[in-house]
Structures are given as structure tokens and as C-alpha cells.
Design an enzyme around this catalytic site. Structure first.
Site, short mmCIF file in Angstrom:
data_model
loop_
_atom_site.label_atom_id
_atom_site.label_comp_id
_atom_site.label_asym_id
_atom_site.label_seq_id
_atom_site.Cartn_x
_atom_site.Cartn_y
_atom_site.Cartn_z
N GLY A 166 22.50 -20.93 23.19
CA GLY A 166 23.41 -20.11 22.39
C GLY A 166 24.86 -20.44 22.68
O GLY A 166 25.76 -20.17 21.89
N LYS A 176 28.94 -25.71 28.81
CA LYS A 176 28.55 -24.30 28.68
C LYS A 176 29.81 -23.51 28.31
O LYS A 176 30.80 -23.55 29.04
CB LYS A 176 27.95 -23.78 29.99
CG LYS A 176 27.43 -22.35 29.90
CD LYS A 176 26.55 -22.02 31.08
CE LYS A 176 26.11 -20.56 31.07
NZ LYS A 176 25.24 -20.26 32.22
N ARG A 188 13.37 -26.21 29.67
CA ARG A 188 12.91 -25.00 30.36
C ARG A 188 11.48 -24.67 29.94
O ARG A 188 11.01 -25.18 28.92
CB ARG A 188 13.80 -23.81 29.95
CG ARG A 188 15.26 -24.04 30.20
CD ARG A 188 16.10 -23.69 28.95
NE ARG A 188 17.48 -24.15 29.14
CZ ARG A 188 18.40 -23.47 29.78
NH1 ARG A 188 18.10 -22.28 30.25
NH2 ARG A 188 19.60 -23.94 29.94
N ASP A 236 13.04 -18.53 30.14
CA ASP A 236 14.03 -19.44 29.56
C ASP A 236 15.01 -19.93 30.62
O ASP A 236 15.82 -20.82 30.35
CB ASP A 236 14.79 -18.77 28.41
CG ASP A 236 15.37 -17.43 28.79
OD1 ASP A 236 14.60 -16.55 29.22
OD2 ASP A 236 16.59 -17.24 28.69
N ASP A 271 20.90 -22.05 35.26
CA ASP A 271 21.53 -20.88 34.66
C ASP A 271 21.99 -19.87 35.73
O ASP A 271 21.34 -18.86 35.99
CB ASP A 271 20.61 -20.19 33.65
CG ASP A 271 20.67 -20.90 32.30
OD1 ASP A 271 21.25 -22.00 32.23
OD2 ASP A 271 20.13 -20.36 31.32
#
Ligand code: AMP
Ligand code: MG
EC number: 2.7.7.-
Length: 520
Positions: free
Chosen positions: A102, A122, A199, A269, A279
């Protein structure tokens, strides 16, 4: 800037046929082409020299205008095609459907010294997977991701890496605590690097959509590129692949337990197919040893992702991955056997890990209870995990009465070290001293070995927050200080001793130190 591009992901896998950058369900595709957003005033704050080298870039390259523009999304490097990946995931135990990159945009893959790296931004703007959010990232969370991913690497924990940290020059609106108090914050962009950002969720999305054809394409690609030793696609190969992923996931989590790292959002995820820590959101480091601790306020009620539960959640997530791979295997039993083996291996590996933290080389039937008693003792009064294990290396088996003194700095309130508490610690140190008599290793060599697995410096939650507060005021020097410090987490670094200290009291309940939300 001279990069050796090697775009296997987009060259091998199906792309989204729709080219518009609109939010939607993307089917029968592994990714969508997307262009990063132009930013108002990009400014580089930090670059990892080790990562530059890995990609075949020089320090001069990193000072060029092209570097600044490419790694903030302001210029698409010639002949490259940035893309966002499609994945789904189970969030907090529930299937969440399509998620996807996203706010991550992959720039390209680079091959250097026979290693291939995927390079991604990112916080570089929206993608078809942005759902209701803006595709951006704020400075505080970007500093946390940048510092922690490199720190984890130097701790020896499998992780994605970071190349650069930059300000976008834009303002980003965030409701940090989800309590209706939105405010503008500085926008930032981290360039992340990993062999692959795939992932569990990339596989789950195809299984959920019963798109076995593309599931197979993705699994075959992953094996060919990242697990080539497993051989040509077949049921056996798929099972061997799943076994490898369980092993790597377990090894990663054992490392987390060893250094006291709590990921905070172990949704499927956020689970790398290569067993890398990925993440960095509301993660945190244990200060007081506590199995029940989670840094994530979003998870405060159920504490699903608490420190002591990470190994179980790893297994839960692997179960979801097994379900996703099932259509290619169509036999539950061998998958279940692999999951069952995870439990056995977890006990074995975590026992080995704890023995290494105690400097035990041989094995004794009473080691399990020695470790159990230690863990019970660590919970008696608030005891700093990092300081405790680091100082324990100074223990001398002939002097067990000095044990509590040696680890004294680890206790947050030394006045609580009385009566029953002190008795139990003394009894434990006596046992430990007896146990060490069976080892042939000298106190000095044991100390060295223990110091190689018990870090002296970790990115304590308040340390990252100090760097963030300074950066908010335009002072970026602490980012570099911590970055340099954490490159050698096991070294003594006497001039950096101030960071080998318990969390200060002001940080106990401060937002950003002990309380973090997913807002980033
Ligand atoms: P996370 O909890 O950060 O792992 O994110 C879960 C999902 O939300 C992923 O698909 C992210 O890409 C997406 N996401 C998180 N923050 C943002 C944002 N600011 N803009 C767009 N998507 C986001
Ligand atoms: Mg994520």
C-alpha cells in the site's frame, strides 16, 4: 551511478493488466506497475555504507543528485519499471483479504557479487493496494525502521536491510494514537533492501481466490530463485520448500527471543517467505524481562503478539501458509508432520539458545530446570534482560556469592532485592556455579562466548525515541550516533557506555517508548 539490473520478479511473473494507479482488487497478477510520487523537497538524512557496497555503489554515488532523486521516488531510473506487489494476509487472527504494497514501491532488482537484491521505497506514495490510506510514511516510523533493520543485521538476526533514510519534504497527517487527535508530521522515505520481499500473504491471496495456476507460478518461481537446492517442481519439492520456510521462520524467532525483540504485528502479511524480519512497525525491545509484554497498543487487550507468544504465532502463521500451499500438494498429513516438527524443534532450539546465553557447552539433565528457575527468577522483580545476560558473563564459578552483585545493575528497583527474592537469586547462582564446575571452559573463555550471544547494545525503545525527538527539531546527529553504535552490538565500546543502561523512568509510559500504535 552504475547498477547491474536483474529484474527476475517482473520478468517471470504475471503483471496486473490495468495500468492506472487506482485502488482496486487486482486479480491474476503478482504486482502492478506504479510510479512513485514526486515530493516537495527531498533530503537525504542517512545512508548505510555497508548496503551501498552490497549494491555495488560508492559513497560518491550516494552523494549524487540522481541517488537522492531515485531513492526518494522523484526520478524513475532509466529502463526500470517500479511496481507494487499484491498480497493478502491474516491480521490479528482473521483473514483480511487483499492487502498488498500500500505504500511500498519496488524500484528494481540489482545483481552484485552474485547476490540479487530487491530495492524498494517505503512511503513513496499510493498504489492500487493503498485501500483507504495515503501511501506515505512519517519520519518517526521511518527512523525506527531504518535504525532497527540495520541493527538487527549486526545482531546476526535475519532481516530485511535499509539503504537510506530521507525526508520527502511533504507533511503527512496522522492520528498517532487513534484518538481523534490528528496532526501533521514530517514525511519520510526509507529505501529497504532484501533478496525478496515476498510474504506468506503473497501465496495466501492466490489460494484464497482459488487461483491455483498463479499460485503454482509463484511457488515455482520462489523455489527456483530462492531455494534452488530443492530441485524441480513436484509435490516432494513443495513439501521440502514448506519445511525450509518453517525452519527459517523458527530460526528467526529464536533469534528474536535471544535478543529480546518483539515484532508487534506478526500478521501473515508481515512474515517473509525467506524467514527475514520484515515490516518494522510498532516493534519493541524487552527492557524488564516479561513474557507478556507487547509494544503494540493496538494489541493491548489480547496481547496476541506478546514476547512469549511469538513462537506460537510463528506456528499459527505457518499453518496458514500450509493451507495456502495445500492445493499444490493435496495431502494434509505431510504438511501436518512438518508443523508438528516445528514444536519439537522449537523446544530443542530454544533450549540450545538459552544454554548458549548461559555459556553452557555440555548438556546436563538438570539444565532444563536450571533455565526454568532462571526465567522464574527474572520475573520476580523488574529485571533488565539485556543488562542481566551481559553482566552474567562476568560471573566466576568460585565466587557464587557475588552473583547478585554482578547483575545488580539489571534490577530496576534495587530496594526490592530483599528477603525471598534475594534468597532465590542466591540459590540460583549457587546452582549455576555448581553446574559450571562440569564445564571445562575457563571463566574467561566463557565470558567471551557469552558476550558473543548476549548483546550489550540494542535499540531500546527510548533510544529510538530520543533520535526521533531530536530529528523532529531538525537535529539528525543522534540517528548517526545510534547507527554507528548498533553496528557493533556485542563490542564493549567503553565511550558509548551511556547506552548500556536501564530505560530511564521518564520513558516508562511515554508514547513512542512503551506505547506504539500501528499508525505510521
Ligand atoms: P502494516 O500493518 O504496516 O503491515 O500494513 C498492513 C497493510 O496496510 C499493508 O498492505 C500496507 O501496505 C498497508 N498500509 C499501511 N500503512 C499504509 C499507508 N500509510 N498507506 C497505504 N497503505 C498502507
Ligand atoms: Mg506490513
Amino acid at each position: 551511478m552504475n547498477l547491474n539490473f536483474d529484474n527476475t520478479f517482473i520478468d517471470s511473473l504475471p503483471a496486473d493488466a490495468v495500468k492506472e494507479n487506482t485502488r482496486r482488487q487486482v486479480e491474476q497478477a503478482c504486482y502492478s506497475f506504479v510510479t512513485p510520487k514526486q515530493t516537495a523537497k527531498p533530503k537525504l538524512l542517512h545512508v548505510s555504507e555497508a548496503m551501498l557496497e552490497q549494491l555495488g555503489l560508492s559513497k560518491e554515488d550516494s552523494e549524487s543528485d540522481t541517488f537522492l532523486k531515485v531513492f526518494t521516488g522523484n526520478e524513475v531510473y532509466q529502463n526500470t519499471k517500479p511496481y507494487a506487489m499484491c498480497y493478502g494476509g491474516h491480521q490479528f487472527g482473521n483473514w483480511a483479504g487483499q492487502l498488498g504494497d500500500g505504500r511500498a514501491i519496488n524500484l528494481f532488482e540489482v545483481n552484485h557479487n552474485n547476490k540479487r537484491w530487491a530495492v524498494q521505497l517505503k512511503g513513496a506514495g499510493e498504489t492500487p493496494y493503498s485501500r483507504t490510506a495515503d501511501g506515505l510514511a512519517v519520519l518517526r516510523s521511518s527512523i525506527r525502521e531504518y535504525l532497527c533493520s540495520e541493527a538487527m543485521h549486526y545482531l546476526g538476526v535475519p532481516t530485511t536491510r535499509a539503504l537510506s533514510l530521507a525526508l520527502s519534504g511533504d507533511q503527512v497527517l496522522r492520528d498517532m494514537l487513534y484518538n481523534g487527535n490528528s496532526a501533521y508530521e514530517k514525511g519520510a522515505i526509507v529505501t529497504r533492501v532484501a533478496p525478496s520481499f515476498l510474504r506468506f500473504g503473497n501465496f495466501e491471496i492466490f489460494a484464497a481466490r482459488q487461483d491455483v495456476e498463479n499460485l503454482k507460478k509463484l511457488v515455482d518461481f520462489t523455489i527456483k530463485e530462492y531455494y534452488p537446492e530443492l530441485g524441480e517442481p513436484s509435490k516432494e519439492t513443495y513439501l521440502a520448500f514448506f519445511k525450509q520456510v518453517t525452519n527459517r521462520t523458527l530460526d528467526m524467532i529464536i533469534h528474536w527471543q535471544r535478543v529480546g525483540f518483539v515484532h508487534g504485528v506478526m500478521n501473515t502479511d508481515n512474515m517473509s517467505i525467506l524467514g527475514l524480519t520484515i515490516d518494522y512497525g510498532p516493534y519493541g525491545w524487552l527492557e524488564g524481562f516479561d513474557y507478556g509484554w507487547t509494544p503494540n497498543t493496538t494489541d493491548r487487550e489480547h496481547k496476541r503478539y506478546r514476547y512469549g507468544n511469538q513462537p506460537n504465532i510463528g506456528l499459527w502463521n505457518l499453518f496458514k501458509l500450509a493451507n495456502a500451499l495445500y492445493p499444490l500438494i493435496e495431502e494434509a498429513e505431510p504438511l501436518e508432520d512438518i508443523l508438528d516438527a516445528y514444536k519439537v524443534d522449537f523446544d530443542k532450539k530454544s533450549f540450545e539458545m538459552m544454554r548458549s546465553k548461559l555459556g553452557l557447552e555440555t548438556e546436563d539433565v538438570f539444565d532444563k530446570s536450571l533455565i526454568q528457575d532462571l526465567e522464574d527468577n527474572l520475573l520476580l522483580i523488574e529485571t533488565d534482560m539485556t543488562i542481566f545476560f551481559r553482566n552474567l558473563s562476568q560471573f566466576k564459578k568460585e565466587n557464587y556469592l557475588e552473583g547478585t552483585q554482578i547483575v545488580e545493575d539489571a534490577f530496576y528497583k534495587s530496594e526490592e532485592l530483599t528477603g525471598e527474592v534475594i534468597n532465590r537469586w542466591q540459590a540460583w547462582f549457587q546452582r549455576y556455579a555448581d553446574r559450571l564446575q562440569q564445564e571445562s571452559i575457563s571463566d574467561e573463555s566463557r565470558k567471551e562466548k557469552m558476550n558473543a550471544v548476549n548483546p550489550k547494545y540494542v535499540l531500546r525503545n527510548y533510544m529510538a525515541q530520543l533520535a526521533i525527538d531530536a530529528a523532529d527539531n531538525g537535529n539528525y546527529s543522534l540517528i548517526d550516533e545510534l547507527f554507528q553504535l548498533l553496528k557493533q552490538p556485542y563490542a564493549e565500546q567503553p565511550n558509548m557506555e551511556k547506552w548500556f543502561a536501564k530505560r530511564p523512568e521518564w520513558a516508562r509510559h511515554k508514547v513512542g517508548c512503551s506505547m506504539l500504535s500501528c499508525s505510521s
